[in-house]
Design a protein around this motif. Structure first.
Motif, mmCIF file in Angstrom:
data_model
loop_
_atom_site.group_PDB
_atom_site.id
_atom_site.type_symbol
_atom_site.label_atom_id
_atom_site.label_comp_id
_atom_site.label_asym_id
_atom_site.label_seq_id
_atom_site.Cartn_x
_atom_site.Cartn_y
_atom_site.Cartn_z
ATOM 1 N N PRO A 284 0.715 -1.307 0.027
ATOM 2 C CA PRO A 284 0.063 0.089 0.029
ATOM 3 C C PRO A 284 0.904 1.241 0.012
ATOM 4 N N SER A 285 2.188 1.136 0.227
ATOM 5 C CA SER A 285 3.008 2.340 0.379
ATOM 6 C C SER A 285 3.517 2.711 -1.152
ATOM 7 N N ASP A 286 3.213 2.159 -1.866
ATOM 8 C CA ASP A 286 3.624 2.476 -3.376
ATOM 9 C C ASP A 286 3.032 3.662 -3.896
ATOM 10 N N ASP A 287 3.160 4.813 -3.195
ATOM 11 C CA ASP A 287 2.435 6.098 -3.614
ATOM 12 C C ASP A 287 3.222 7.295 -4.324
ATOM 13 N N PHE A 288 2.651 7.947 -4.796
ATOM 14 C CA PHE A 288 3.197 9.209 -5.582
ATOM 15 C C PHE A 288 4.240 9.927 -4.730
ATOM 16 N N ASP A 289 4.157 10.201 -3.620
ATOM 17 C CA ASP A 289 5.015 10.844 -2.880
ATOM 18 C C ASP A 289 6.387 10.001 -2.582
ATOM 19 N N LYS A 290 6.450 8.880 -2.806
ATOM 20 C CA LYS A 290 7.892 8.301 -2.920
ATOM 21 C C LYS A 290 8.577 8.415 -4.202
ATOM 22 N N ILE A 291 8.164 9.028 -5.243
ATOM 23 C CA ILE A 291 8.691 9.026 -6.579
ATOM 24 C C ILE A 291 9.758 10.415 -6.332
ATOM 25 N N THR A 292 10.824 10.231 -6.755
ATOM 26 C CA THR A 292 11.701 11.285 -7.058
ATOM 27 C C THR A 292 11.728 11.906 -8.254
ATOM 28 N N PRO A 293 11.206 12.919 -8.599
ATOM 29 C CA PRO A 293 10.714 13.608 -10.034
ATOM 30 C C PRO A 293 11.969 13.483 -11.023
ATOM 31 N N SER A 294 13.113 14.017 -10.367
ATOM 32 C CA SER A 294 14.370 14.003 -11.325
ATOM 33 C C SER A 294 14.665 12.637 -11.981
ATOM 34 N N ALA A 295 14.655 11.520 -10.884
ATOM 35 C CA ALA A 295 14.921 10.257 -11.643
ATOM 36 C C ALA A 295 13.920 9.657 -12.512
ATOM 37 N N PHE A 296 12.550 10.064 -12.220
ATOM 38 C CA PHE A 296 11.692 9.477 -13.004
ATOM 39 C C PHE A 296 11.703 10.163 -14.567
ATOM 40 N N ILE A 297 11.948 11.467 -14.444
ATOM 41 C CA ILE A 297 12.050 12.333 -15.641
ATOM 42 C C ILE A 297 13.201 11.694 -16.450
ATOM 43 N N SER A 298 14.443 11.625 -15.923
ATOM 44 C CA SER A 298 15.417 10.776 -16.474
ATOM 45 C C SER A 298 15.147 9.383 -17.113
ATOM 46 N N SER A 299 14.531 8.780 -16.589
ATOM 47 C CA SER A 299 14.152 7.303 -16.917
ATOM 48 C C SER A 299 13.226 7.376 -18.086
ATOM 49 N N THR A 300 12.311 8.313 -18.051
ATOM 50 C CA THR A 300 11.296 8.593 -19.168
ATOM 51 C C THR A 300 12.182 9.243 -20.512
ATOM 52 N N GLU A 301 13.174 10.015 -20.191
ATOM 53 C CA GLU A 301 13.942 10.465 -21.299
ATOM 54 C C GLU A 301 14.766 9.454 -22.091
ATOM 55 N N LEU A 302 15.129 8.701 -21.105
ATOM 56 C CA LEU A 302 15.811 7.335 -21.568
ATOM 57 C C LEU A 302 15.241 6.394 -22.347
ATOM 58 N N ALA A 303 13.761 6.265 -21.751
ATOM 59 C CA ALA A 303 12.866 5.205 -22.600
ATOM 60 C C ALA A 303 12.673 5.821 -23.936
ATOM 61 N N ILE A 304 12.496 7.257 -24.031
ATOM 62 C CA ILE A 304 11.997 7.862 -25.370
ATOM 63 C C ILE A 304 13.131 7.780 -26.097
ATOM 64 N N ALA A 305 14.642 8.029 -25.856
ATOM 65 C CA ALA A 305 15.470 7.920 -26.520
ATOM 66 C C ALA A 305 15.700 6.462 -27.146
ATOM 67 N N ALA A 306 15.450 5.515 -26.182
ATOM 68 C CA ALA A 306 15.766 4.112 -26.795
ATOM 69 C C ALA A 306 14.727 3.809 -27.831
ATOM 70 N N PHE A 307 13.485 4.187 -27.677
ATOM 71 C CA PHE A 307 12.398 4.204 -28.672
ATOM 72 C C PHE A 307 13.114 4.649 -29.933
ATOM 73 N N ARG A 308 13.573 5.848 -29.878
ATOM 74 C CA ARG A 308 14.036 6.659 -31.129
ATOM 75 C C ARG A 308 15.056 5.643 -31.597
ATOM 76 N N ALA A 309 16.135 5.371 -31.198
ATOM 77 C CA ALA A 309 17.161 4.625 -31.655
ATOM 78 C C ALA A 309 16.721 3.195 -32.358
ATOM 79 N N LEU A 310 15.558 2.591 -31.766
ATOM 80 C CA LEU A 310 15.234 1.194 -32.239
ATOM 81 C C LEU A 310 14.393 1.534 -33.635
ATOM 82 N N ASP A 311 13.502 2.601 -33.186
ATOM 83 C CA ASP A 311 12.638 2.697 -34.453
ATOM 84 C C ASP A 311 13.638 3.227 -35.819
#
Length: 316
Positions: A284-311
């Motif tokens: 039950p503790s998997d809540d929004f306030d446990k997320i570090t925004p900078s890490a999440f933003i970086s992960s999403t940027e990596l995921a998007i860069a990976a998609f572009r490379a594969l595409d």
């Protein structure tokens, strides 16, 4: 006035002219980039208490589905010819016998510019485990985060079209045995032979645990490894590879751990991106306030860069 009084007066005047060094104010929290606020809002909304843990077939699951549909339509992402929603039913074994679930996958289509009849299925499951013993399992990382990453990728693809056609798919029923993904593979909206890749996001927000967004599937699809090796780190987060070899056993092997599993079993190429388990996983503790925004933003940027490379590299 005596000499002593003159000295004291002069000392008082000098003290009054001196300024006291103020205590430094705490540094403000880093501002969230304007283009990342929606990413965080998507997780916050999908993992709020009123979503009731987004269990398959529940009112909370329906609310989450309505929100995701509204986001796709606000971005102008069209539905495929088969329609926006893909309902399904499945019986799942439980301790008390078979349980029948009614779920619904959500599908969007973004046409490609080069390989228009070849598809990359970008997926993330939007369901979670619901409410148990009066506690709401909000599933912020698992997997409101993956859905938010997928939606941000969709937004970028609307702004700059992909080379392959892309199916954006929010799967239901992952927590109940990958049943939404299994149905999708059994009743695909496009021929399975036209699917070049499934890129699946599941838990993308807590990469600060070890500094990595993990990539699984390059053992089974080795041609993807050099493509993804070239993706540079984003901030403090970098790609790491593994959890997909015969030496990875039990929960360390992610080959069938999420919705990419049915694609793999159907003989289709896949890449899975996610973070390692953390103390809030399936709690039950998997809540929004446990997320570090900078890490999440970086992960999403990596995921998007990976998609572009594969595409860029597929079907050459």
């Amino acid at each position: 006035m005596s000499r002593r009084l003159v000295v004291l007066a002069a000392a008082a005047l000098l003290a009054s002219c001196q300024t006291t060094t103020p205590t430094p104010a705490p540094a403000p929290a880093p501002a969230v980039p304007a283009n990342a606020q929606q990413l965080l809002d998507d997780v916050r909304i999908l993992s709020a208490d009123d979503m009731e843990g987004r269990d398959t077939g529940s009112p909370g699951g329906e609310r989450a589905r309505a929100y995701i549909v509204s986001r796709l339509e606000a971005m102008g992402i069209e539905a495929p010819p088969v329609g926006r929603l893909q309902p399904f039913e499945a019986e799942v074994p439980s301790r008390s016998g078979l349980v029948r679930y009614k779920g619904t996958n959500i599908i969007g289509l973004i046409p490609g510019t080069r390989a228009t009849d070849r598809y990359i299925v970008v997926s993330a499951h939007y369901d979670h485990v619901g409410v148990a013993n009066g506690l709401v399992y909000n599933g912020a990382d698992d997997n409101a985060s993956g859905v938010a990453t997928m939606l941000e990728l969709a937004r970028r693809l609307k702004a700059q079209a992909p080379e392959h056609s892309v199916l954006i798919v929010a799967f239901d029923g992952e927590e109940r045995g990958l049943i939404g993904a299994k149905h999708f593979v059994q009743a695909p909206p496009v021929p399975l032979s036209s699917i070049a890749l499934n890129l699946n996001f599941d838990m993308t927000s807590r990469a600060e645990t070890d500094g990595h967004l993990w990539v699984s599937g390059t053992y089974q699809n080795p041609t993807f490894r050099p493509i993804l090796d070239a993706v540079a780190p984003s901030g403090a987060i970098s790609l790491a590879f593994g959890h997909d070899t015969p030496q990875d056993t039990g929960s360390d092997n992610w080959t069938d751990a999420s919705d990419h599993g049915p694609f793999f079993k159907a003989g289709l190429p896949f890449i899975y991106m996610g973070v390692v388990d953390h103390p809030d996983y399936h709690r039950p503790s998997d809540d929004f306030d446990k997320i570090t925004p900078s890490a999440f933003i970086s992960s999403t940027e990596l995921a998007i860069a990976a998609f572009r490379a594969l595409d860029r590299s597929l079907d050459r």
